[in-house]
Motif scaffolding. Sequence first.
Motif, PDB file in Angstrom:
ATOM      1  N   ASP A 114      -0.406   4.261   9.167  1.00 41.30           N
ATOM      2  CA  ASP A 114       0.781   5.019   8.776  1.00 41.30           C
ATOM      3  C   ASP A 114       1.998   4.360   9.388  1.00 41.30           C
ATOM      4  O   ASP A 114       1.895   3.636  10.388  1.00 41.30           O
ATOM      5  CB  ASP A 114       0.675   6.478   9.243  1.00 41.30           C
ATOM      6  N   GLN A 130      -1.266  17.410  -1.402  1.00 45.50           N
ATOM      7  CA  GLN A 130      -0.079  16.700  -0.954  1.00 45.50           C
ATOM      8  C   GLN A 130       1.039  17.697  -0.681  1.00 45.50           C
ATOM      9  O   GLN A 130       1.048  18.803  -1.222  1.00 45.50           O
ATOM     10  CB  GLN A 130       0.370  15.684  -2.002  1.00 45.50           C
ATOM     11  N   GLN A 155       0.813  -1.204   0.000  1.00 47.04           N
ATOM     12  CA  GLN A 155       0.000   0.000   0.000  1.00 47.04           C
ATOM     13  C   GLN A 155       0.850   1.259   0.000  1.00 47.04           C
ATOM     14  O   GLN A 155       0.370   2.340  -0.332  1.00 47.04           O
ATOM     15  CB  GLN A 155      -0.917  -0.008   1.231  1.00 47.04           C
ATOM     16  N   ARG A 156       2.100   1.119   0.402  1.00 45.52           N
ATOM     17  CA  ARG A 156       2.997   2.269   0.486  1.00 45.52           C
ATOM     18  C   ARG A 156       4.436   1.777   0.468  1.00 45.52           C
ATOM     19  O   ARG A 156       4.732   0.664   0.899  1.00 45.52           O
ATOM     20  CB  ARG A 156       2.728   3.051   1.778  1.00 45.52           C
ATOM     21  N   LEU A 194       8.511   3.119   1.374  1.00 40.71           N
ATOM     22  CA  LEU A 194       9.379   4.141   1.964  1.00 40.71           C
ATOM     23  C   LEU A 194      10.830   3.743   1.792  1.00 40.71           C
ATOM     24  O   LEU A 194      11.186   2.568   1.949  1.00 40.71           O
ATOM     25  CB  LEU A 194       9.101   4.313   3.466  1.00 40.71           C
ATOM     26  N   THR A 197       8.122  -1.836   2.546  1.00 37.99           N
ATOM     27  CA  THR A 197       6.790  -1.870   1.960  1.00 37.99           C
ATOM     28  C   THR A 197       5.775  -2.078   3.077  1.00 37.99           C
ATOM     29  O   THR A 197       6.005  -2.853   4.004  1.00 37.99           O
ATOM     30  CB  THR A 197       6.639  -3.001   0.919  1.00 37.99           C
TER      31      THR A 197
END
Length: 353
Positions: free
Chosen positions: A122, A286, A34-35, A37, A48
């Motif tokens: 998060d 954003q 989903q994300r 970094l 991930t």
Amino acid sequence: NNLSIFILDAKEGKSGEERAQRIELAFAGSDAPQRVLGHPKDSRLFITVHAGCLRVWNVASILKEPQTTSGDFISLSADAGLLSRCSAVATLPEAAVVLAGTSSASAKILSKLQTVKQSIRDMSISADGSCIAALTGDSLYVWRSPTGASRSFEGEGLQLLQQLSFSQDSCEGGLHTVRFLAPSESSGSEAMVLGSVSGCHLLVYVFSPSSTVPVGDLIQSIRFTCQGSELPASVEVESAQRSTLALSFHDKNLMLVMPLVDNWGAKTRIAFSYAQRLGAEMPASQLAIMKAPSLSSRPALFLYRAMNFSRPKDGLPGCTVVVHEILDPQKVAPEAAPAVVDDLDIDPKDEAA
């Protein structure tokens, strides 16, 4: 369900695009990240975020995998074998629920668990790169980040250091954002900022990355709107030095920039002494913030704001990116932390005088 990795200057070529090596990881639909970094200290590591877990990946291990070339890039299937050989996993334990009688004023280390299905809202990596924090609706989990990108992570799971539970009324709508800041010179202590769903209510904790119990005391609570009157905002940390926090409001033409106090440390009683308000031409969806050399060759703070929209003629999505440079660095310079005295520390005799 694919994840693209670009390794710069890995091949011969004239342009940057020709010299870049591209690797595609294909995930099953139920396990798609989903994300993504990047690690703040080691470019060979990345993380991930999945629905109920996160993975720390080692690019060196991925490059050792048997490769199938598809056109100009390498394609790999993220099956169970590759996941085990190339990544270290951290899975959410059974969800934490605030127990009856738990104080709503602070987070408490859990002594009991009740089974509730959770997902990660998060996650963030501490400024020194040694800890990974994941936030759910009412819980925070902190793991020790693996080090040494040249070795294999095969069969390795991340060490869970701390698990905290928060009451629902500690932040309106629950907690949604976690960020880390640190002074320019390492002090062994960082500031961990937890934000509400809107971003307009921030809780600041002392964070000691080298400790086995890194999350410390709540030292500051900041609210930008009246209770019950929230304005959605993006909350981000300056990516180079990680010592400045910024908010960009989605429905208002303004930004707030908040530098970490100059003398921040484990015993500092306040993290942010002021918020600099900056105007903007329109709201933004954003935000990114970075300190870098400007045209005048001096370091300056740049804010990158993205405005999402739909084209009137065909309804297709579009995006406009505006870059702001803060010309006067003194406008957002850190200040020394003001002295804060508890009422309990005041001598009644002095108060009477």
